[in-house]
Design a protein around this motif. Structure first.
Motif, mmCIF file in Angstrom:
data_model
loop_
_atom_site.group_PDB
_atom_site.id
_atom_site.type_symbol
_atom_site.label_atom_id
_atom_site.label_comp_id
_atom_site.label_asym_id
_atom_site.label_seq_id
_atom_site.Cartn_x
_atom_site.Cartn_y
_atom_site.Cartn_z
ATOM 1 N N ASP A 1 43.722 37.246 29.174
ATOM 2 C CA ASP A 1 42.929 36.684 28.078
ATOM 3 C C ASP A 1 42.054 35.521 28.562
ATOM 4 O OD1 ASP A 1 41.895 36.323 25.526
ATOM 5 O OD2 ASP A 1 43.843 36.575 24.583
ATOM 6 N N THR A 2 41.212 35.802 29.547
ATOM 7 C CA THR A 2 40.241 34.803 30.009
ATOM 8 C C THR A 2 38.825 35.140 29.550
ATOM 9 O OG1 THR A 2 39.659 35.909 32.095
ATOM 10 C CG2 THR A 2 41.634 34.510 32.093
ATOM 11 N N ASP A 3 38.682 36.256 28.801
ATOM 12 C CA ASP A 3 37.351 36.726 28.413
ATOM 13 C C ASP A 3 37.234 36.861 26.899
ATOM 14 O OD1 ASP A 3 39.160 38.768 28.197
ATOM 15 O OD2 ASP A 3 37.965 40.266 29.243
ATOM 16 N N THR A 4 36.047 37.197 26.447
ATOM 17 C CA THR A 4 35.799 37.498 25.037
ATOM 18 C C THR A 4 35.035 38.814 24.971
ATOM 19 O OG1 THR A 4 33.643 36.397 24.938
ATOM 20 C CG2 THR A 4 35.598 35.019 24.570
ATOM 21 N N LYS A 5 34.743 39.263 23.758
ATOM 22 C CA LYS A 5 33.942 40.486 23.616
ATOM 23 C C LYS A 5 32.504 40.268 24.090
ATOM 24 C CE LYS A 5 36.541 42.632 19.845
ATOM 25 N NZ LYS A 5 36.960 43.824 20.620
ATOM 26 N N GLU A 6 32.101 39.018 24.231
ATOM 27 C CA GLU A 6 30.723 38.729 24.635
ATOM 28 C C GLU A 6 30.571 38.505 26.134
ATOM 29 O OE1 GLU A 6 31.283 38.624 20.660
ATOM 30 O OE2 GLU A 6 32.231 37.100 21.950
ATOM 31 N N GLU A 7 31.611 37.995 26.791
ATOM 32 C CA GLU A 7 31.468 37.685 28.222
ATOM 33 C C GLU A 7 32.825 37.574 28.907
ATOM 34 O OE1 GLU A 7 30.011 33.729 29.105
ATOM 35 O OE2 GLU A 7 30.544 33.056 27.088
ATOM 36 N N GLY A 8 32.764 37.701 30.237
ATOM 37 C CA GLY A 8 33.945 37.502 31.059
ATOM 38 C C GLY A 8 34.679 38.789 31.394
ATOM 39 N N ALA A 9 35.507 38.720 32.452
ATOM 40 C CA ALA A 9 36.380 39.815 32.875
ATOM 41 C C ALA A 9 37.543 39.190 33.639
ATOM 42 C CB ALA A 9 35.638 40.820 33.750
ATOM 43 N N THR A 10 38.748 39.393 33.147
ATOM 44 C CA THR A 10 39.900 38.707 33.731
ATOM 45 C C THR A 10 40.113 39.071 35.194
ATOM 46 O OG1 THR A 10 41.007 38.443 31.597
ATOM 47 C CG2 THR A 10 42.400 38.393 33.552
ATOM 48 N N TRP A 11 39.956 40.345 35.549
ATOM 49 C CA TRP A 11 40.205 40.730 36.949
ATOM 50 C C TRP A 11 39.205 40.077 37.893
ATOM 51 C CZ3 TRP A 11 37.085 43.237 40.469
ATOM 52 C CH2 TRP A 11 35.932 43.861 39.982
ATOM 53 N N VAL A 12 37.974 39.863 37.427
ATOM 54 C CA VAL A 12 36.978 39.205 38.264
ATOM 55 C C VAL A 12 37.351 37.743 38.483
ATOM 56 C CG1 VAL A 12 34.563 38.498 38.420
ATOM 57 C CG2 VAL A 12 35.142 40.773 37.557
ATOM 58 N N LEU A 13 37.740 37.057 37.405
ATOM 59 C CA LEU A 13 38.112 35.655 37.535
ATOM 60 C C LEU A 13 39.359 35.495 38.405
ATOM 61 C CD1 LEU A 13 37.572 32.747 36.790
ATOM 62 C CD2 LEU A 13 38.858 33.092 34.660
ATOM 63 N N ALA A 14 40.342 36.380 38.230
ATOM 64 C CA ALA A 14 41.545 36.308 39.056
ATOM 65 C C ALA A 14 41.211 36.520 40.526
ATOM 66 C CB ALA A 14 42.559 37.350 38.584
ATOM 67 N N SER A 15 40.334 37.474 40.803
ATOM 68 C CA SER A 15 39.944 37.740 42.190
ATOM 69 C C SER A 15 39.202 36.557 42.790
ATOM 70 C CB SER A 15 39.068 38.994 42.247
ATOM 71 O OG SER A 15 39.766 40.114 41.751
ATOM 72 N N LYS A 16 38.305 35.964 42.028
ATOM 73 C CA LYS A 16 37.583 34.787 42.518
ATOM 74 C C LYS A 16 38.541 33.634 42.792
ATOM 75 C CE LYS A 16 33.043 35.663 40.418
ATOM 76 N NZ LYS A 16 32.032 35.176 39.450
ATOM 77 N N CYS A 17 39.526 33.490 41.934
ATOM 78 C CA CYS A 17 40.524 32.434 42.125
ATOM 79 C C CYS A 17 41.272 32.627 43.439
ATOM 80 C CB CYS A 17 41.498 32.448 40.949
ATOM 81 S SG CYS A 17 42.845 31.264 41.084
ATOM 82 N N ALA A 18 41.720 33.862 43.691
ATOM 83 C CA ALA A 18 42.464 34.141 44.927
ATOM 84 C C ALA A 18 41.614 33.837 46.157
ATOM 85 C CB ALA A 18 42.912 35.591 44.934
ATOM 86 N N GLU A 19 40.354 34.240 46.121
ATOM 87 C CA GLU A 19 39.490 34.051 47.287
ATOM 88 C C GLU A 19 39.087 32.593 47.471
ATOM 89 O OE1 GLU A 19 36.280 36.821 47.185
ATOM 90 O OE2 GLU A 19 37.601 38.561 47.372
ATOM 91 N N ALA A 20 39.124 31.812 46.399
ATOM 92 C CA ALA A 20 38.761 30.397 46.505
ATOM 93 C C ALA A 20 39.913 29.539 47.004
ATOM 94 C CB ALA A 20 38.292 29.884 45.145
ATOM 95 N N CYS A 21 41.118 30.095 47.019
ATOM 96 C CA CYS A 21 42.297 29.314 47.392
ATOM 97 C C CYS A 21 42.390 29.177 48.914
ATOM 98 C CB CYS A 21 43.553 29.974 46.851
ATOM 99 S SG CYS A 21 45.055 29.048 47.229
ATOM 100 N N THR A 22 42.297 27.971 49.396
ATOM 101 C CA THR A 22 42.379 27.699 50.842
ATOM 102 C C THR A 22 43.496 26.705 51.144
ATOM 103 O OG1 THR A 22 40.671 25.988 50.636
ATOM 104 C CG2 THR A 22 39.933 28.214 51.214
ATOM 105 N N ILE A 23 44.519 26.674 50.321
ATOM 106 C CA ILE A 23 45.616 25.722 50.496
ATOM 107 C C ILE A 23 46.421 26.076 51.749
ATOM 108 C CG2 ILE A 23 47.737 24.844 49.454
ATOM 109 C CD1 ILE A 23 46.521 25.548 46.723
ATOM 110 N N PRO A 24 46.645 25.125 52.657
ATOM 111 C CA PRO A 24 47.486 25.408 53.828
ATOM 112 C C PRO A 24 48.879 25.864 53.394
ATOM 113 C CG PRO A 24 46.304 23.332 54.106
ATOM 114 C CD PRO A 24 46.092 23.751 52.687
#
Length: 318
Positions: A164-187
């Motif tokens: 539930d990160t999106d609405t009927k007008e915008e967003g896609a949860t799988w895209v946001l989750a994927s971007k989150c994973a790729e942005a994570c650079t924590i040692p």
């Protein structure tokens, strides 16, 4: 005893084919999960069949392309190991032992499979060092049997469900989750995979497809809190919904079976029911929204490691 680093093994045998070796431990469940990636699918497939036949510490194995995932029992276990035949495997995982901040994995292989455990796996990125009982175990190939203790850093498995990160007008949860994973650079954090979990498409209050997302990570124990904070902040700051749910489970296996696993794909559930079940299973919600997305976030955690069936309707298989 002979002890070699991955670079020293590579100098002795030349570069071989292992791309990754990583082990996560769940001491509550007395399990380990070992991920091994090779450049060549054929060797992975042969090793899987032989390790499974040999038994030992292996409980189950799954394969995706040239990567295998072994669920193994902690401790040392007798294996049916030797020259491969109908009952014996030519390669075996004989044990997995926790030693403080490290994990000792004990391997046996014969002939070509001996090259795998004594020369190939010890070169894999992620290995700290390999112990050989004597120089005899470093004589590989032919009809020889070889044993090696490969020592790796201790990780634990962290599964994060998001919905539930999106609405009927915008967003896609799988895209946001994927971007989150790729942005994570924590040692100390290794991203493993993202899965889409098909929830009940007949739920009336949804966007369109009713799909949650799960992220799986291997995490050094000291980095778990940092990972959870990063995911929570990234998802909530970029979500376009006020109902976002984020659920976290630390471990390889859940402690109990859950009826919610089926019901989240077949029924209309309430947030209260899911929050109560999450508490029973040791799953924690880390979002600050407290919205209906917690239903799908729990469902995503429950299905995060169930393979391709997670993406289908309940009971749907290839």
């Amino acid at each position: 005893m002979v002890v070699l680093t991955p670079e020293e093994v590579k100098e002795r045998f030349g570069p071989l084919f292992s791309r990754r070796l990583l082990v996560m431990v769940d001491e509550r469940a007395q399990l380990a999960e070992i991920i091994e990636e090779c450049r060549h699918r054929g060797s992975i497939e042969w090793d899987v069949m032989n390790r499974n036949r040999a038994g030992g510490a292996v409980r189950k194995i799954t394969v995706e392309g040239s990567t295998m995932t072994i669920t193994a029992k902690l401790g040392t276990h007798a294996a049916h190991f030797g020259a491969a035949d109908a009952e014996i495997g030519g390669q075996a995982l004989e044990g997995v032992e926790v030693d403080g901040d490290e994990v000792i994995t004990r391997w046996a292989g014969i002939a070509g499979a001996g090259v795998g455990v004594a020369a190939c796996l010890p070169q894999a990125p992620g290995v700290l060092r390999t112990e050989y009982a004597s120089e005899e175990d470093l004589k590989v190939g032919g009809a020889r049997a070889n044993r090696a203790n490969i020592i790796l850093p201790r990780y634990e498995k962290v599964t994060i469900g998001i919905d539930d990160t999106d609405t009927k007008e915008e967003g896609a949860t799988w895209v946001l989750a994927s971007k989150c994973a790729e942005a994570c650079t924590i040692p100390g954090v290794e991203y493993l995979n993202m899965r889409l979990i098909q929830l009940n498409p007949k739920v009336p209050n949804k966007t369109t497809n009713c799909v949650g997302s799960a992220l799986n990570f291997a995490v050094r124990p000291e980095a778990v809190d940092d990972l959870c904070a990063f995911v929570r902040d990234f998802i909530q700051e970029n979500s376009v919904s006020s109902d976002t749910g984020i659920a976290v489970y630390r471990g390889i296996e859940l402690p109990f079976e859950s009826s919610i696993k089926k019901r989240v794909k077949t029924e209309v559930l309430t947030k209260d029911v899911c929050e109560e079940e999450a508490a029973r299973l040791g799953i924690t919600y880390i979002d600050t929204c407290g919205g209906k997305g917690r239903i799908g976030a729990l469902g995503a955690v429950l299905w995060a490691n169930e393979g391709i069936e997670a993406a289908g309707l309940y009971g749907e298989h290839l």
